[in-house]
Motif scaffolding. Structure first.
Motif, mmCIF file in Angstrom:
data_model
loop_
_atom_site.group_PDB
_atom_site.id
_atom_site.type_symbol
_atom_site.label_atom_id
_atom_site.label_comp_id
_atom_site.label_asym_id
_atom_site.label_seq_id
_atom_site.Cartn_x
_atom_site.Cartn_y
_atom_site.Cartn_z
ATOM 1 N N TYR A 222 0.829 -1.200 0.000
ATOM 2 C CA TYR A 222 0.000 0.000 0.000
ATOM 3 C C TYR A 222 0.866 1.254 0.000
ATOM 4 C CZ TYR A 222 0.838 -0.612 5.056
ATOM 5 O OH TYR A 222 1.418 -0.811 6.287
ATOM 6 N N GLU A 223 0.235 2.352 -0.419
ATOM 7 C CA GLU A 223 0.874 3.662 -0.397
ATOM 8 C C GLU A 223 0.228 4.475 0.730
ATOM 9 O OE1 GLU A 223 1.821 6.489 -3.996
ATOM 10 O OE2 GLU A 223 -0.176 7.007 -3.204
ATOM 11 N N PHE A 224 1.061 5.123 1.531
ATOM 12 C CA PHE A 224 0.536 5.875 2.669
ATOM 13 C C PHE A 224 1.008 7.322 2.643
ATOM 14 C CE2 PHE A 224 4.532 3.956 4.029
ATOM 15 C CZ PHE A 224 5.219 5.044 4.557
ATOM 16 N N ILE A 225 0.249 8.176 3.345
ATOM 17 C CA ILE A 225 0.607 9.586 3.517
ATOM 18 C C ILE A 225 0.647 9.872 5.015
ATOM 19 C CG2 ILE A 225 -0.068 11.977 3.101
ATOM 20 C CD1 ILE A 225 -1.633 10.952 0.638
ATOM 21 N N ASN A 226 1.791 10.324 5.489
ATOM 22 C CA ASN A 226 1.919 10.660 6.910
ATOM 23 C C ASN A 226 1.404 12.088 7.110
ATOM 24 O OD1 ASN A 226 2.996 11.552 9.483
ATOM 25 N ND2 ASN A 226 4.252 9.696 9.433
ATOM 26 N N LEU A 227 0.182 12.197 7.608
ATOM 27 C CA LEU A 227 -0.464 13.503 7.709
ATOM 28 C C LEU A 227 0.205 14.419 8.734
ATOM 29 C CD1 LEU A 227 -4.222 12.451 7.450
ATOM 30 C CD2 LEU A 227 -2.734 13.365 5.670
ATOM 31 N N GLY A 228 0.754 13.830 9.801
ATOM 32 C CA GLY A 228 1.440 14.643 10.788
ATOM 33 C C GLY A 228 2.665 15.323 10.203
ATOM 34 N N LYS A 229 3.476 14.546 9.482
ATOM 35 C CA LYS A 229 4.669 15.109 8.836
ATOM 36 C C LYS A 229 4.285 16.086 7.731
ATOM 37 C CE LYS A 229 7.752 11.184 9.741
ATOM 38 N NZ LYS A 229 8.595 10.128 9.109
ATOM 39 N N GLU A 242 4.683 19.660 -3.020
ATOM 40 C CA GLU A 242 6.024 19.161 -2.725
ATOM 41 C C GLU A 242 6.034 18.440 -1.375
ATOM 42 O OE1 GLU A 242 9.910 18.222 -3.246
ATOM 43 O OE2 GLU A 242 8.569 19.164 -4.719
ATOM 44 N N ALA A 243 5.318 19.012 -0.416
ATOM 45 C CA ALA A 243 5.238 18.391 0.915
ATOM 46 C C ALA A 243 4.566 17.021 0.833
ATOM 47 C CB ALA A 243 4.464 19.298 1.875
ATOM 48 N N LEU A 244 3.541 16.927 -0.022
ATOM 49 C CA LEU A 244 2.825 15.661 -0.177
ATOM 50 C C LEU A 244 3.746 14.574 -0.717
ATOM 51 C CD1 LEU A 244 0.019 14.397 0.171
ATOM 52 C CD2 LEU A 244 -0.452 14.992 -2.217
ATOM 53 N N LYS A 245 4.596 14.935 -1.666
ATOM 54 C CA LYS A 245 5.546 13.971 -2.220
ATOM 55 C C LYS A 245 6.546 13.499 -1.161
ATOM 56 C CE LYS A 245 5.440 15.815 -6.950
ATOM 57 N NZ LYS A 245 6.232 16.513 -8.010
ATOM 58 N N LYS A 246 6.982 14.440 -0.318
ATOM 59 C CA LYS A 246 7.996 14.121 0.689
ATOM 60 C C LYS A 246 7.483 13.156 1.755
ATOM 61 C CE LYS A 246 10.791 17.293 2.249
ATOM 62 N NZ LYS A 246 11.310 18.559 2.824
ATOM 63 N N VAL A 247 6.201 13.231 2.049
ATOM 64 C CA VAL A 247 5.663 12.416 3.158
ATOM 65 C C VAL A 247 4.914 11.184 2.658
ATOM 66 C CG1 VAL A 247 5.502 14.444 4.632
ATOM 67 C CG2 VAL A 247 3.496 13.726 3.310
ATOM 68 N N THR A 248 4.945 10.944 1.359
ATOM 69 C CA THR A 248 4.280 9.764 0.799
ATOM 70 C C THR A 248 5.288 8.624 0.684
ATOM 71 O OG1 THR A 248 2.710 11.122 -0.456
ATOM 72 C CG2 THR A 248 3.011 8.852 -1.183
ATOM 73 N N GLY A 249 4.888 7.452 1.145
ATOM 74 C CA GLY A 249 5.763 6.289 1.077
ATOM 75 C C GLY A 249 4.974 5.035 0.757
ATOM 76 N N THR A 250 5.657 3.932 0.614
ATOM 77 C CA THR A 250 4.989 2.659 0.307
ATOM 78 C C THR A 250 5.464 1.574 1.261
ATOM 79 O OG1 THR A 250 6.679 2.000 -1.299
ATOM 80 C CG2 THR A 250 4.781 3.252 -2.131
ATOM 81 N N TYR A 251 4.648 0.547 1.363
ATOM 82 C CA TYR A 251 4.997 -0.600 2.195
ATOM 83 C C TYR A 251 4.635 -1.875 1.431
ATOM 84 C CZ TYR A 251 5.123 -3.872 6.107
ATOM 85 O OH TYR A 251 5.418 -4.933 6.915
ATOM 86 N N GLY A 252 5.471 -2.875 1.545
ATOM 87 C CA GLY A 252 5.198 -4.145 0.881
ATOM 88 C C GLY A 252 5.595 -4.125 -0.585
ATOM 89 N N ARG A 253 4.947 -4.959 -1.382
ATOM 90 C CA ARG A 253 5.232 -5.039 -2.827
ATOM 91 C C ARG A 253 4.268 -4.102 -3.550
ATOM 92 N NH1 ARG A 253 3.881 -9.866 -4.828
ATOM 93 N NH2 ARG A 253 2.667 -10.514 -2.999
ATOM 94 N N PHE A 254 4.751 -2.929 -3.877
ATOM 95 C CA PHE A 254 3.859 -1.913 -4.424
ATOM 96 C C PHE A 254 4.070 -1.668 -5.918
ATOM 97 C CE2 PHE A 254 2.266 2.435 -5.120
ATOM 98 C CZ PHE A 254 0.998 2.319 -4.543
ATOM 99 N N THR A 255 5.260 -1.901 -6.418
ATOM 100 C CA THR A 255 5.547 -1.638 -7.838
ATOM 101 C C THR A 255 5.308 -2.881 -8.692
ATOM 102 O OG1 THR A 255 7.882 -2.250 -7.628
ATOM 103 C CG2 THR A 255 7.284 0.049 -7.145
ATOM 104 N N ALA A 256 5.268 -2.662 -10.022
ATOM 105 C CA ALA A 256 5.067 -3.774 -10.948
ATOM 106 C C ALA A 256 6.225 -4.762 -10.870
ATOM 107 C CB ALA A 256 4.928 -3.229 -12.379
ATOM 108 N N GLU A 257 7.434 -4.227 -10.675
ATOM 109 C CA GLU A 257 8.614 -5.096 -10.551
ATOM 110 C C GLU A 257 8.523 -6.004 -9.323
ATOM 111 O OE1 GLU A 257 9.320 -1.719 -13.034
ATOM 112 O OE2 GLU A 257 8.727 -1.812 -10.915
ATOM 113 N N GLN A 258 7.807 -5.547 -8.340
ATOM 114 C CA GLN A 258 7.669 -6.329 -7.095
ATOM 115 C C GLN A 258 6.471 -7.268 -7.133
ATOM 116 O OE1 GLN A 258 7.491 -2.888 -4.505
ATOM 117 N NE2 GLN A 258 9.593 -3.194 -3.791
ATOM 118 N N GLY A 259 5.675 -7.205 -8.190
ATOM 119 C CA GLY A 259 4.551 -8.132 -8.318
ATOM 120 C C GLY A 259 3.179 -7.501 -8.250
ATOM 121 N N ALA A 260 3.108 -6.183 -8.067
ATOM 122 C CA ALA A 260 1.802 -5.523 -8.030
ATOM 123 C C ALA A 260 1.283 -5.336 -9.454
ATOM 124 C CB ALA A 260 1.919 -4.169 -7.339
#
Length: 269
Positions: A222-229, A242-260
Protein backbone atom coordinates in the motif's frame (compact mmCIF):
# COMPACT_ATOMS: atom_id res chain seq x y z
CA UNK A 1 -20.94 55.27 85.33
CA UNK A 2 -23.59 53.16 83.66
CA UNK A 3 -21.65 53.04 80.40
CA UNK A 4 -18.49 52.00 82.22
CA UNK A 5 -20.34 49.20 83.99
CA UNK A 6 -21.76 47.94 80.71
CA UNK A 7 -18.26 48.04 79.18
CA UNK A 8 -16.79 46.10 82.11
CA UNK A 9 -19.56 43.54 81.86
CA UNK A 10 -18.91 43.00 78.13
CA UNK A 11 -15.17 42.62 78.72
CA UNK A 12 -15.82 40.06 81.42
CA UNK A 13 -18.18 38.15 79.14
CA UNK A 14 -15.60 38.07 76.31
CA UNK A 15 -12.88 36.87 78.67
CA UNK A 16 -15.18 34.14 80.00
CA UNK A 17 -16.00 33.07 76.42
CA UNK A 18 -12.30 32.89 75.47
CA UNK A 19 -11.41 30.85 78.57
CA UNK A 20 -14.31 28.48 77.85
CA UNK A 21 -13.11 27.95 74.28
CA UNK A 22 -9.55 27.24 75.43
CA UNK A 23 -10.79 24.78 78.04
CA UNK A 24 -13.01 22.95 75.56
CA UNK A 25 -10.18 22.81 72.99
CA UNK A 26 -7.79 21.25 75.51
CA UNK A 27 -10.43 18.75 76.55
CA UNK A 28 -11.08 17.82 72.91
CA UNK A 29 -7.36 17.35 72.22
CA UNK A 30 -7.03 15.05 75.21
CA UNK A 31 -9.80 12.73 74.06
CA UNK A 32 -8.41 9.50 72.65
CA UNK A 33 -9.74 8.95 69.14
CA UNK A 34 -10.69 5.40 70.05
CA UNK A 35 -13.02 6.68 72.76
CA UNK A 36 -15.01 8.52 70.09
CA UNK A 37 -15.71 5.30 68.19
CA UNK A 38 -19.14 3.76 68.59
CA UNK A 39 -19.05 0.06 69.49
CA UNK A 40 -21.91 -2.37 69.81
CA UNK A 41 -22.71 -3.61 73.31
CA UNK A 42 -21.47 -7.08 72.38
CA UNK A 43 -18.03 -5.74 71.39
CA UNK A 44 -17.85 -3.49 74.46
CA UNK A 45 -18.19 -6.53 76.72
CA UNK A 46 -15.26 -8.32 75.06
CA UNK A 47 -11.81 -8.28 76.62
CA UNK A 48 -8.94 -6.64 74.73
CA UNK A 49 -6.44 -8.92 72.98
CA UNK A 50 -3.14 -7.39 71.90
CA UNK A 51 -2.45 -7.25 68.18
CA UNK A 52 0.67 -9.19 67.24
CA UNK A 53 2.14 -9.03 63.71
CA UNK A 54 2.33 -5.67 61.98
CA UNK A 55 4.51 -6.10 58.91
CA UNK A 56 3.20 -3.07 57.01
CA UNK A 57 2.43 -3.03 53.28
CA UNK A 58 4.40 -5.10 50.80
CA UNK A 59 6.85 -2.90 48.85
CA UNK A 60 6.01 -2.13 45.23
CA UNK A 61 8.44 -1.05 42.48
CA UNK A 62 8.24 2.67 41.72
CA UNK A 63 10.66 4.49 39.46
CA UNK A 64 13.57 2.21 40.28
CA UNK A 65 12.87 2.01 44.03
CA UNK A 66 10.97 -0.36 46.29
CA UNK A 67 8.38 1.67 48.18
CA UNK A 68 6.05 0.75 51.03
CA UNK A 69 3.10 2.87 49.93
CA UNK A 70 0.83 4.00 52.78
CA UNK A 71 -0.53 7.26 51.38
CA UNK A 72 -1.37 8.63 47.94
CA UNK A 73 1.76 10.84 48.08
CA UNK A 74 3.84 7.64 48.12
CA UNK A 75 2.72 6.79 44.56
CA UNK A 76 4.78 7.72 41.47
CA UNK A 77 5.00 6.36 37.94
CA UNK A 78 3.90 6.58 34.33
CA UNK A 79 1.47 4.08 32.89
CA UNK A 80 -1.49 3.52 30.57
CA UNK A 81 -5.08 2.47 31.11
CA UNK A 82 -7.73 1.35 28.63
CA UNK A 83 -11.44 2.07 29.13
CA UNK A 84 -14.75 1.62 27.33
CA UNK A 85 -18.26 2.99 27.66
CA UNK A 86 -21.30 0.91 28.65
CA UNK A 87 -22.62 0.39 25.08
CA UNK A 88 -19.01 -0.32 24.02
CA UNK A 89 -19.17 1.97 21.01
CA UNK A 90 -16.09 3.94 22.04
CA UNK A 91 -12.77 3.39 23.79
CA UNK A 92 -10.12 5.47 25.56
CA UNK A 93 -6.41 5.05 26.15
CA UNK A 94 -5.33 7.18 29.11
CA UNK A 95 -1.67 7.84 29.95
CA UNK A 96 -0.75 9.52 33.24
CA UNK A 97 2.61 10.56 34.65
CA UNK A 98 2.26 10.72 38.44
CA UNK A 99 4.86 12.23 40.79
CA UNK A 100 4.38 12.02 44.58
CA UNK A 101 0.71 11.21 44.15
CA UNK A 102 -0.03 14.21 41.91
CA UNK A 103 -0.80 13.90 38.19
CA UNK A 104 1.76 15.99 36.31
CA UNK A 105 0.94 14.86 32.76
CA UNK A 106 -2.11 13.39 31.04
CA UNK A 107 -2.53 12.07 27.50
CA UNK A 108 -6.13 11.22 26.55
CA UNK A 109 -6.68 9.30 23.31
CA UNK A 110 -10.20 8.29 22.26
CA UNK A 111 -11.70 6.29 19.43
CA UNK A 112 -15.11 5.48 17.98
CA UNK A 113 -17.39 8.27 19.25
CA UNK A 114 -17.49 11.92 18.19
CA UNK A 115 -18.65 13.11 21.61
CA UNK A 116 -15.67 11.48 23.27
CA UNK A 117 -13.27 13.94 21.66
CA UNK A 118 -14.92 16.83 23.53
CA UNK A 119 -14.93 14.79 26.74
CA UNK A 120 -11.21 14.10 26.23
CA UNK A 121 -10.60 17.84 25.80
CA UNK A 122 -12.16 18.49 29.20
CA UNK A 123 -10.36 15.55 30.83
CA UNK A 124 -6.99 16.86 29.62
CA UNK A 125 -7.69 20.08 31.56
CA UNK A 126 -9.22 18.39 34.61
CA UNK A 127 -6.58 15.74 35.38
CA UNK A 128 -3.22 17.57 35.73
CA UNK A 129 -2.76 18.84 39.29
CA UNK A 130 -5.15 16.39 40.90
CA UNK A 131 -4.05 13.65 43.25
CA UNK A 132 -4.53 10.12 42.02
CA UNK A 133 -7.40 9.61 44.46
CA UNK A 134 -9.10 12.85 43.41
CA UNK A 135 -8.86 11.82 39.76
CA UNK A 136 -10.39 8.42 40.54
CA UNK A 137 -13.39 10.13 42.12
CA UNK A 138 -13.77 12.86 39.49
CA UNK A 139 -16.36 12.70 36.72
CA UNK A 140 -14.25 12.77 33.57
CA UNK A 141 -17.39 13.36 31.47
CA UNK A 142 -17.11 10.19 29.34
CA UNK A 143 -17.66 6.75 30.84
CA UNK A 144 -14.83 5.30 28.74
CA UNK A 145 -12.39 7.82 30.22
CA UNK A 146 -13.69 7.10 33.73
CA UNK A 147 -13.17 3.38 33.14
CA UNK A 148 -9.65 3.99 31.83
CA UNK A 149 -8.91 6.00 34.99
CA UNK A 150 -10.09 3.08 37.12
CA UNK A 151 -7.97 0.55 35.26
CA UNK A 152 -4.95 2.85 35.37
CA UNK A 153 -5.42 3.40 39.12
CA UNK A 154 -5.31 -0.34 39.72
CA UNK A 155 -2.07 -0.66 37.77
CA UNK A 156 -0.31 2.24 39.35
CA UNK A 157 -1.13 1.53 43.02
CA UNK A 158 -0.03 -2.09 42.64
CA UNK A 159 3.32 -1.10 41.13
CA UNK A 160 2.55 -2.27 37.59
CA UNK A 161 3.64 0.96 35.89
CA UNK A 162 5.70 1.33 32.73
CA UNK A 163 8.36 3.14 34.78
CA UNK A 164 8.43 0.71 37.72
CA UNK A 165 12.10 -0.14 37.17
CA UNK A 166 13.21 3.14 35.54
CA UNK A 167 15.47 5.07 37.91
CA UNK A 168 13.84 8.42 38.81
CA UNK A 169 10.97 7.54 36.48
CA UNK A 170 10.20 9.22 33.16
CA UNK A 171 10.39 12.97 32.57
CA UNK A 172 7.26 15.05 32.16
CA UNK A 173 6.65 14.92 28.41
CA UNK A 174 7.23 11.19 28.05
CA UNK A 175 3.52 10.71 27.38
CA UNK A 176 3.67 13.11 24.46
CA UNK A 177 6.69 11.28 23.03
CA UNK A 178 4.47 8.18 22.72
CA UNK A 179 2.75 9.92 19.81
CA UNK A 180 5.94 10.10 17.75
CA UNK A 181 6.75 12.67 15.06
CA UNK A 182 3.77 14.76 14.05
CA UNK A 183 2.15 14.12 17.45
CA UNK A 184 -0.69 11.94 16.16
CA UNK A 185 -2.21 8.90 17.85
CA UNK A 186 -1.41 5.47 16.45
CA UNK A 187 -4.71 4.48 14.88
CA UNK A 188 -5.58 1.55 12.65
CA UNK A 189 -8.75 1.63 10.54
CA UNK A 190 -9.40 -1.51 8.50
CA UNK A 191 -12.64 -2.61 6.89
CA UNK A 192 -13.84 -5.68 5.05
CA UNK A 193 -16.94 -7.44 3.64
CA UNK A 194 -17.53 -10.99 2.50
CA UNK A 195 -18.46 -9.89 -1.00
CA UNK A 196 -15.80 -7.20 -1.64
CA UNK A 197 -12.95 -8.19 0.69
CA UNK A 198 -10.67 -6.02 2.87
CA UNK A 199 -9.93 -2.30 2.67
CA UNK A 200 -6.95 -0.70 4.44
CA UNK A 201 -7.89 2.88 5.39
CA UNK A 202 -5.36 3.94 8.02
CA UNK A 203 -2.28 2.22 9.42
CA UNK A 204 0.57 3.13 11.76
CA UNK A 205 2.36 4.85 8.87
CA UNK A 206 -0.63 7.09 8.17
CA UNK A 207 -3.51 7.60 5.73
CA UNK A 208 -3.70 4.79 3.16
CA UNK A 209 -3.96 6.40 -0.26
CA UNK A 210 -3.69 3.35 -2.53
CA UNK A 211 -3.73 -0.42 -2.08
CA UNK A 212 -1.68 -2.69 -4.38
CA UNK A 213 -3.11 -6.00 -5.62
CA UNK A 214 -1.12 -8.92 -7.08
CA UNK A 215 -2.07 -11.33 -9.86
CA UNK A 216 -4.28 -13.27 -7.43
CA UNK A 217 -6.17 -10.06 -6.66
CA UNK A 218 -4.81 -10.12 -3.10
CA UNK A 219 -3.37 -7.13 -1.22
CA UNK A 220 0.41 -7.10 -1.47
CA UNK A 221 1.26 -3.53 -0.47
CA UNK A 222 0.00 0.00 0.00
CA UNK A 223 0.87 3.66 -0.40
CA UNK A 224 0.54 5.87 2.67
CA UNK A 225 0.61 9.59 3.52
CA UNK A 226 1.92 10.66 6.91
CA UNK A 227 -0.46 13.50 7.71
CA UNK A 228 1.44 14.64 10.79
CA UNK A 229 4.67 15.11 8.84
CA UNK A 230 2.70 16.68 5.98
CA UNK A 231 1.37 19.42 8.25
CA UNK A 232 4.84 19.98 9.69
CA UNK A 233 6.19 20.56 6.18
CA UNK A 234 3.37 22.93 5.27
CA UNK A 235 3.98 24.93 8.47
CA UNK A 236 7.62 25.29 7.44
CA UNK A 237 6.48 26.93 4.21
CA UNK A 238 6.93 23.95 1.87
CA UNK A 239 4.60 23.94 -1.12
CA UNK A 240 1.69 21.60 -0.46
CA UNK A 241 2.33 19.44 -3.55
CA UNK A 242 6.02 19.16 -2.73
CA UNK A 243 5.24 18.39 0.91
CA UNK A 244 2.83 15.66 -0.18
CA UNK A 245 5.55 13.97 -2.22
CA UNK A 246 8.00 14.12 0.69
CA UNK A 247 5.66 12.42 3.16
CA UNK A 248 4.28 9.76 0.80
CA UNK A 249 5.76 6.29 1.08
CA UNK A 250 4.99 2.66 0.31
CA UNK A 251 5.00 -0.60 2.19
CA UNK A 252 5.20 -4.14 0.88
CA UNK A 253 5.23 -5.04 -2.83
CA UNK A 254 3.86 -1.91 -4.42
CA UNK A 255 5.55 -1.64 -7.84
CA UNK A 256 5.07 -3.77 -10.95
CA UNK A 257 8.61 -5.10 -10.55
CA UNK A 258 7.67 -6.33 -7.10
CA UNK A 259 4.55 -8.13 -8.32
CA UNK A 260 1.80 -5.52 -8.03
CA UNK A 261 -0.53 -5.59 -11.06
CA UNK A 262 -3.20 -3.12 -9.93
CA UNK A 263 -3.64 -0.17 -7.58
CA UNK A 264 -7.01 0.80 -6.11
CA UNK A 265 -8.39 3.63 -3.95
CA UNK A 266 -9.62 1.74 -0.85
CA UNK A 267 -12.33 4.34 -0.19
CA UNK A 268 -13.90 4.32 -3.66
CA UNK A 269 -12.96 1.20 -5.61
Amino acid sequence: MASECRRSTKVAQIRFFIVSLQTNLKATQNINIYNTMIYTQQVQQMCAVKKGPNHGPAPIPEEGKWVKAKEIKDISGLTHGIGWCAPQQGACKLTLNVKDGIIQEALVEVLGCSGMTHSAAMASEILPGKTLLEALNTDLVCDAINTAMRELFLQIVYGRTQSAFSENGLAIGAGLEDLGKGLRSQVGTLYGTLEKGPRYLEMAEGYINKVALDKNNEICGYEFINLGKFMDEVKKGTDANEALKKVTGTYGRFTAEQGAVKHIDPRKE
